[in-house]
Design an enzyme around this catalytic site. Sequence first.
Site, PDB file in Angstrom:
ATOM      1  N   GLU A   3     -11.584   5.142  -4.854  1.00 31.01           N
ATOM      2  CA  GLU A   3     -11.683   3.313  -5.350  1.00 31.01           C
ATOM      3  C   GLU A   3     -11.919   3.269  -6.161  1.00 31.01           C
ATOM      4  O   GLU A   3     -12.480   4.214  -7.333  1.00 31.01           O
ATOM      5  CB  GLU A   3     -12.848   3.695  -4.189  1.00 31.01           C
ATOM      6  CG  GLU A   3     -12.840   3.869  -2.962  1.00 31.01           C
ATOM      7  CD  GLU A   3     -11.687   2.503  -2.594  1.00 31.01           C
ATOM      8  OE1 GLU A   3     -11.869   2.009  -2.351  1.00 31.01           O
ATOM      9  OE2 GLU A   3     -10.450   3.118  -1.128  1.00 31.01           O
ATOM     10  N   ARG A  33       1.008  -1.364   0.095  1.00 29.99           N
ATOM     11  CA  ARG A  33       0.187   0.222  -0.072  1.00 29.99           C
ATOM     12  C   ARG A  33       1.341   1.328  -0.299  1.00 29.99           C
ATOM     13  O   ARG A  33       1.950   1.681   0.655  1.00 29.99           O
ATOM     14  CB  ARG A  33      -0.981  -0.113   1.023  1.00 29.99           C
ATOM     15  CG  ARG A  33      -1.485   1.098   1.490  1.00 29.99           C
ATOM     16  CD  ARG A  33      -3.112   1.551   0.180  1.00 29.99           C
ATOM     17  NE  ARG A  33      -3.573   2.543   0.800  1.00 29.99           N
ATOM     18  CZ  ARG A  33      -3.353   3.591   0.872  1.00 29.99           C
ATOM     19  NH1 ARG A  33      -2.783   4.030   0.616  1.00 29.99           N
ATOM     20  NH2 ARG A  33      -4.434   4.263   0.950  1.00 29.99           N
ATOM     21  N   ARG A  70      -1.134  -5.905   4.578  1.00 31.67           N
ATOM     22  CA  ARG A  70      -0.030  -5.158   3.729  1.00 31.67           C
ATOM     23  C   ARG A  70       1.033  -4.325   4.189  1.00 31.67           C
ATOM     24  O   ARG A  70       0.590  -3.767   5.032  1.00 31.67           O
ATOM     25  CB  ARG A  70      -1.053  -3.964   2.261  1.00 31.67           C
ATOM     26  CG  ARG A  70      -2.679  -4.765   2.056  1.00 31.67           C
ATOM     27  CD  ARG A  70      -3.368  -3.733   1.123  1.00 31.67           C
ATOM     28  NE  ARG A  70      -3.720  -2.934   2.106  1.00 31.67           N
ATOM     29  CZ  ARG A  70      -4.461  -1.509   1.718  1.00 31.67           C
ATOM     30  NH1 ARG A  70      -5.246  -1.883   0.350  1.00 31.67           N
ATOM     31  NH2 ARG A  70      -5.227  -0.925   2.869  1.00 31.67           N
TER      32      ARG A  70
END
Length: 154
Positions: free
Chosen positions: A55, A47, A89
């Site tokens: 999104e 990330r 992540r």
Amino acid sequence: MKALTLILCALLSAPSMAGQLAGKVIGISDGDTLKVLTSDRQQVKVRLSQIDAPESTQAFGNRAKQELGRICFGKSAVLDVEGEDRYGRTIARVSCAGVDAQSHMVQAGMAWVYDQYVTDKSLYQLQQQAKNARRGVWSDLKAIAPWEFRQASR
């Protein structure tokens, strides 16, 4: 006492989350998440730190993913690891073939500076340049930051 010694040994030998990793970008999930195959053949989901891209269901979501793919997919990447998020992540500052991914995405108008997590204040200047030029998300006068979009979707 023996159990305590074992725990301390395990903690001391555990790898630190901070540091640097290198590898090749083998996947793009969205405008701020990618997958890297490291030199030791580990797949790491990353990330991008300090930014937040639209999104996938949001305006510019697909374009942001395409832009991150354009600058990173199939290229060598250096990750300055900052930690891990709640989804497991790796959070990192990412450079793809010498291009700072965070700076590029903000400057291209494909991501917001993530106020809650930003440490590199120079990203704000790049965001302002993108706003002034009405690039990417800034061409839409009704653009909503991804964190607000997620909140409204709950």
